[in-house]
Design a protein around this motif. Structure first.
Motif, PDB file in Angstrom:
ATOM      1  N   CYS A 163      -2.956  -8.747 -20.168  1.00 30.37           N
ATOM      2  CA  CYS A 163      -1.693  -9.336 -19.721  1.00 30.37           C
ATOM      3  C   CYS A 163      -1.787  -9.643 -18.231  1.00 30.37           C
ATOM      4  O   CYS A 163      -2.094  -8.756 -17.427  1.00 30.37           O
ATOM      5  N   PRO A 164      -1.545 -10.893 -17.868  1.00 31.10           N
ATOM      6  CA  PRO A 164      -1.499 -11.232 -16.437  1.00 31.10           C
ATOM      7  C   PRO A 164      -0.132 -10.806 -15.895  1.00 31.10           C
ATOM      8  O   PRO A 164       0.864 -10.929 -16.593  1.00 31.10           O
ATOM      9  N   ILE A 165      -0.105 -10.322 -14.665  1.00 31.83           N
ATOM     10  CA  ILE A 165       1.153  -9.774 -14.133  1.00 31.83           C
ATOM     11  C   ILE A 165       1.407 -10.252 -12.708  1.00 31.83           C
ATOM     12  O   ILE A 165       0.593 -10.016 -11.804  1.00 31.83           O
ATOM     13  N   GLU A 166       2.541 -10.907 -12.537  1.00 31.79           N
ATOM     14  CA  GLU A 166       3.033 -11.220 -11.190  1.00 31.79           C
ATOM     15  C   GLU A 166       4.365 -10.518 -10.942  1.00 31.79           C
ATOM     16  O   GLU A 166       5.015 -10.765  -9.934  1.00 31.79           O
ATOM     17  N   GLY A 167       4.756  -9.686 -11.907  1.00 28.61           N
ATOM     18  CA  GLY A 167       6.040  -8.996 -11.780  1.00 28.61           C
ATOM     19  C   GLY A 167       5.943  -7.781 -10.878  1.00 28.61           C
ATOM     20  O   GLY A 167       6.048  -6.640 -11.325  1.00 28.61           O
ATOM     21  N   PHE A 168       5.708  -8.028  -9.583  1.00 30.51           N
ATOM     22  CA  PHE A 168       5.640  -6.929  -8.605  1.00 30.51           C
ATOM     23  C   PHE A 168       5.993  -7.465  -7.226  1.00 30.51           C
ATOM     24  O   PHE A 168       5.966  -8.677  -7.004  1.00 30.51           O
ATOM     25  N   LYS A 169       6.319  -6.548  -6.322  1.00 27.36           N
ATOM     26  CA  LYS A 169       6.639  -6.966  -4.957  1.00 27.36           C
ATOM     27  C   LYS A 169       5.346  -6.994  -4.155  1.00 27.36           C
ATOM     28  O   LYS A 169       4.689  -5.961  -3.981  1.00 27.36           O
ATOM     29  N   GLN A 170       5.032  -8.170  -3.646  1.00 25.22           N
ATOM     30  CA  GLN A 170       3.751  -8.316  -2.947  1.00 25.22           C
ATOM     31  C   GLN A 170       3.673  -7.406  -1.713  1.00 25.22           C
ATOM     32  O   GLN A 170       2.682  -6.728  -1.489  1.00 25.22           O
ATOM     33  N   GLU A 171       4.754  -7.415  -0.930  1.00 27.16           N
ATOM     34  CA  GLU A 171       4.684  -6.708   0.355  1.00 27.16           C
ATOM     35  C   GLU A 171       4.518  -5.199   0.167  1.00 27.16           C
ATOM     36  O   GLU A 171       3.632  -4.574   0.768  1.00 27.16           O
TER      37      GLU A 171
END
Ligand SMILES: Cc1cc2nc3c(=O)[nH]c(=O)nc-3n(C[C@H](O)[C@H](O)[C@H](O)COP(=O)(O)O)c2cc1C
Length: 218
Positions: A163-171
């Motif tokens: 699963c690809p995941i961009e559901g996070f806070k980058q900083e």
């Protein structure tokens, strides 16, 4: 592999939400997946990526706090990868990294190195206008995502889910990279995460727009 088998792997790949915590990917299979990332193409061949495989349960707990798209995956994935991408100090046309890379990795003779330096300078300054840190990071990230795609496809070809995941806070995730993983976040940022493992439930049927909507022939 036949075309049918390759397409079957593309159909098999889906964004797997939860993995079987008791099934682990073998060392050999995971090395195969990482090798497809390493062999991925990148602009000027600069390989602006680094992959951190997070297996430590405590670190996974830390990541959870900032990753709304990931908790179940962090709990159950066999392998969990952070997709890092190089920032300006490494990616700007005149960086030591790029110069060293052209000499020691690509083995370019001096004349070729000079020519390519000029070319990369022009590309970054005008062709693609990569004139600030954000633009440069996003450009480098685009290439990291190619490695991401290749890893997920390769995994599917050998029956491994992801699963690809961009559901996070980058900083805040970069704070963890710096404080817990000793990563220099002036030089590296996080673009994405990927969870790998084996599915526990079958996914719903894949939906995609028809070919005519996504391709134009002229
Ligand atoms: C760049 C990117 C980021 C994504 N981020 C998440 C995420 O944070 N959490 C999640 O469950 N799925 C995430 N997805 C999965 C997508 O929702 C999924 O790929 C899409 O709905 C198509 O479904 P399929 O991959 O099962 O065919 C992401 C996909 C991509 C390509």
């Amino acid at each position: 592999m036949t075309k049918e088998e390759i397409l079957a792997a593309f159909q098999y790949r889906h964004a797997c939400k939860e993995f079987d915590p008791n099934k682990k990917i073998s060392k050999e299979d995971f090395e195969f997946i990482l090798e497809t990332a390493r062999l991925s193409p990148s602009s000027f061949g600069l390989e602006p990526w680094h992959f951190v495989v997070v297996q430590d349960p405590e670190l996974r707990e830390d990541l959870k706090e900032n990753a709304w798209g990931a908790p179940k995956k962090l709990d159950t994935a066999s392998h969990y990868v952070l997709g890092l991408t190089m920032k300006t100090p490494l990616m700007k046309w005149d960086s030591d990294y790029i110069q060293d890379f052209m000499i020691n990795v690509q083995h370019h003779p001096e004349e070729v190195r000079k020519g390519r330096s000029k070319f990369i300078e022009q590309f970054q300054k005008s062709d693609f206008d990569l004139s600030d840190d954000r633009k440069l990071f996003d450009w480098a990230s685009k290439q990291s995502y190619i490695a991401m795609g290749n890893m997920m496809t390769a995994a599917a070809m050998i029956g491994i889910d992801s699963c690809p995941i961009e559901g996070f806070k980058q900083e805040t995730t970069e704070n963890i990279l710096r404080e817990k993983l000793d990563i220099d976040t002036e030089k590296f940022g996080i673009s994405y995460m990927i969870a790998f493992g084996y599915r526990v439930v079958e996914p719903r049927e894949k939906t995609r727009r028809p070919m005519n909507d996504v391709v134009t022939w002229k």
